[in-house]
Scaffold this active site. Structure first.
Site, PDB file in Angstrom:
ATOM      1  N   THR B 325       0.828  -1.206   0.000  1.00 23.94           N
ATOM      2  CA  THR B 325       0.000   0.000   0.000  1.00 23.94           C
ATOM      3  C   THR B 325       0.863   1.257   0.000  1.00 23.94           C
ATOM      4  O   THR B 325       2.055   1.222   0.284  1.00 23.94           O
ATOM      5  CB  THR B 325      -0.906   0.054   1.247  1.00 23.94           C
ATOM      6  OG1 THR B 325      -0.087   0.255   2.396  1.00 23.94           O
ATOM      7  CG2 THR B 325      -1.712  -1.216   1.407  1.00 23.94           C
ATOM      8  N   CYS B 326       0.209   2.384  -0.288  1.00 24.26           N
ATOM      9  CA  CYS B 326       0.871   3.689  -0.270  1.00 24.26           C
ATOM     10  C   CYS B 326       0.979   4.227   1.144  1.00 24.26           C
ATOM     11  O   CYS B 326       1.088   5.437   1.321  1.00 24.26           O
ATOM     12  CB  CYS B 326       0.092   4.679  -1.130  1.00 24.26           C
ATOM     13  SG  CYS B 326       0.398   4.469  -2.877  1.00 24.26           S
ATOM     14  N   ASP B 327       0.906   3.408   2.146  1.00 25.59           N
ATOM     15  CA  ASP B 327       1.035   3.861   3.515  1.00 25.59           C
ATOM     16  C   ASP B 327       2.429   3.512   4.006  1.00 25.59           C
ATOM     17  O   ASP B 327       2.825   2.353   3.985  1.00 25.59           O
ATOM     18  CB  ASP B 327      -0.026   3.194   4.404  1.00 25.59           C
ATOM     19  CG  ASP B 327      -0.135   3.878   5.750  1.00 25.59           C
ATOM     20  OD1 ASP B 327       0.904   4.134   6.382  1.00 25.59           O
ATOM     21  OD2 ASP B 327      -1.271   4.169   6.165  1.00 25.59           O
ATOM     22  N   ASN B 368      -6.493   1.389   0.188  1.00 26.04           N
ATOM     23  CA  ASN B 368      -5.800   1.577  -1.098  1.00 26.04           C
ATOM     24  C   ASN B 368      -6.484   0.830  -2.235  1.00 26.04           C
ATOM     25  O   ASN B 368      -5.896   0.610  -3.284  1.00 26.04           O
ATOM     26  CB  ASN B 368      -4.330   1.107  -1.043  1.00 26.04           C
ATOM     27  CG  ASN B 368      -3.389   2.167  -0.487  1.00 26.04           C
ATOM     28  OD1 ASN B 368      -2.319   2.364  -1.016  1.00 26.04           O
ATOM     29  ND2 ASN B 368      -3.812   2.861   0.556  1.00 26.04           N
TER      30      ASN B 368
END
Lengths: 378, 378
Positions: B325-327, B368
């Site tokens: 994910t973009c986390d 996401n």
């Protein structure tokens, strides 16, 4: 930040059962207009991951927003909301090659990379696409700093972009992210200085980069005051002028939290208030929402949400606040206890403000048998 | 711990797309029989939250297991699996009064409490029910310690149980939890000593407690060796005899991780391997599953899962392992890097072992845009 009259009316009239998020579209529209007004030369790519509710995507698409996406499902949601593929960026630097191919087939042309390996996947699966290279920044000043997961050292970005060029991709620009909930205005200055150095190094190799993606990081006001959108816009404009002079590149921003954070309020209920021993100084207040029900960003007590009750005029005392699951990690605020009214009792409703971003989709699918967070967009 | 032949056959024959958990029911059946054999006088309440897959609940119900539940949906799942209500405990100390009433209407008679406030809710919503009071233990030696969220100080338990008695409930017993993944066998000794003191104090007030709920905490083997079920049973039996002499009370255990942890394997894929700069010592290995896709227990790198690849015979080198994910918080192992084969490449399959517990239901609903973890029970 506070619950709007529309949200309060909705909660009063509909009385939804269980914890839920209510999002006011008018607040998001205001936020979008504020970004557009403050940065008229910058394209806005809404970070879909912050809150992908179809009503939000539809309204932003109608208003002209572009979309930063993290996965093929997010691309499909943006398209379904009415955005054309040229308004969609596949901004995740970690993509399966078959997902890049699907994005390419859907018409997406703009991809994030931060390594030669990712460049090679994009070159194979989306020939001719535009790529921007994400660089590492130190993230100081951000409440939710970004570690080193995304981006490469600026010195490596030139190699990555040259590799893209050699493989037939368009080396299009640079991106960075100063860290989510960034309140230090100078954070953009250093990143833009490094971006300019990469622009120059590429120019020396005969390649003209066109774009700087300024990322997100625009904060929502939680408990502490934060600078307004105008202050950010000014700081960024000054840094762009300082480093790029009269050759300012195309810029884009990717607000997520800054676009929807303050538009949402979680309605929750006090399930239990207890003490651990007869002389305990702190009450434990257990809500029907916790870390696994949508408030994942309380991890390490990073984000401290404003919590409003009907009894806030009464005397307050420090509490530990925890969620309803049988998981002992499901505690929201313990290291720094939270002041709540001494008159608060079981069954009382509480409003957790500024919860429009990174809540619904973070909720666990069925942990402890609890349903994921319900969402109403009004 | 390792993937069974049945799991490997399933993955080879079915080739499921995307990350997934595969659970082998035969391993769970073996675990259940091992608990029953090691502790023949103790009733087994499977902690449904560890993995509520209907196939697992059905098999355990058929084998005679009881069920520890955290919510009304979990009670309904246990009933649907064929357990009668007298085999179900509502083990969460944090319950809405209307949920207690629903459990009571469904026939559940056994409830956990740890405060006067919760006792009062049970007395109103489930008159005459049996309650056990959870006491705090220090959790030392557990890999996933339980903080102070559940339970009260032992000194307060007598008051809580007397309050229950006065309100017409049956003060039935004591429960404690030594901490999940507990490897220190003496942990039960101290808790049983404290339990006996509460039994005595209640006896002095004319109330005979009948039951000690020994909780869970039985570990699964991840990377480190752990004592076997028999060692735990012996340690508990010795402590029971030491403190209760020839008046050993009814006992129950609530294994969750110990029942299903080693029965499941997550199949995942390497999405990207990259470095952050040219001379980086650590490769970053990005998988298609991470903290928000089911591996939430890697939080603070608490649980270190065994990761198996087809190239494990090759030389290994330390890697940072992260999710897709973009986390930026979606990093599994960074503080203590993880050795993986230097020959590992993008697209390779990896097996994450001992993932049968606390994975599927922890997965975020759509973070996401990624789907929650798929699960196959075979």
């Amino acid at each position: 930040m506070a619950a709007t009259a529309r949200i309060l009316d909705f909660l009063r009239d509909r009385r939804p059962e269980g914890p839920c998020l209510v999002v006011d579209l008018e607040v998001i529209a205001d936020n979008y207009r504020a970004f557009r007004r403050a940065m008229p030369d910058t394209r806005i790519f809404y970070a879909v991951k912050a809150n992908p509710a179809p009503e939000i995507l539809k309204m932003l698409a109608d208003m002209g927003s572009c979309f930063d996406t993290a996965s093929v499902p997010e691309i499909e949601m943006a398209l379904a909301a009415g955005a054309t593929a040229d308004r969609i960026s596949f901004g995740n630097t970690i993509k399966k090659e078959r997902d890049i191919a699907r994005a390419h087939a859907l018409g997406v042309k703009l991809f994030a990379v931060d390594s030669d390996e990712e460049v090679e996947k994009v070159a194979r699966a989306a020939p001719g696409a535009q790529v921007f290279c994400r660089i590492l920044t130190d993230g100081a000043g951000a409440e939710w700093p970004l570690s080193r997961k995304f981006g490469c050292e600026p010195a490596m970005a030139v190699d990555v972009l040259m590799h893209a060029h050699r493989l037939g991709l368009e080396a299009y620009g640079i991106s960075f992210h100063v860290g989510s909930q960034q309140t230090r205005l100078e954070a953009w200055d250093q990143a833009l200085e490094e971006s300019k150095a990469i622009f120059d190094a590429m120019q020396a190799r005969g390649i003209t980069l066109k774009m700087v993606n300024l990322g997100g990081g625009f904060p929502t006001r939680y408990l502490k005051e934060v600078p307004g959108t105008g202050s950010y816009a000014n700081a960024i404009h000054e840094a762009l002028t300082k480093h790029f002079g009269n050759a300012i590149p195309e810029t884009i921003i990717e607000p997520g939290r800054g676009m929807v954070g303050n538009a949402g309020v979680v309605k929750a209920e006090v399930v239990l208030i207890s003490k651990k021993h007869a002389n305990d100084n702190h009450r434990w207040v257990y809500l029907d929402i916790g870390k696994f029900g949508g408030l994942a960003e309380t991890m390490d007590e990073a984000i401290r949400y404003p919590i409003v009750t009907a009894k806030d005029g009464d005397e307050k005392a420090p509490c530990v606040i925890a969620g309803p699951t049988c998981d002992s990690a499901d505690v929201l605020y313990e290291k720094v206890p939270y002041d709540l009214p001494v008159t608060l009792t079981v069954g009382d409703e509480v409003l957790i403000e500024a919860t429009g971003a990174y809540t619904t989709t973070y909720a666990a699918v069925a942990f402890n048998g609890f349903s994921p967070l319900k969402s109403y967009v009004i």
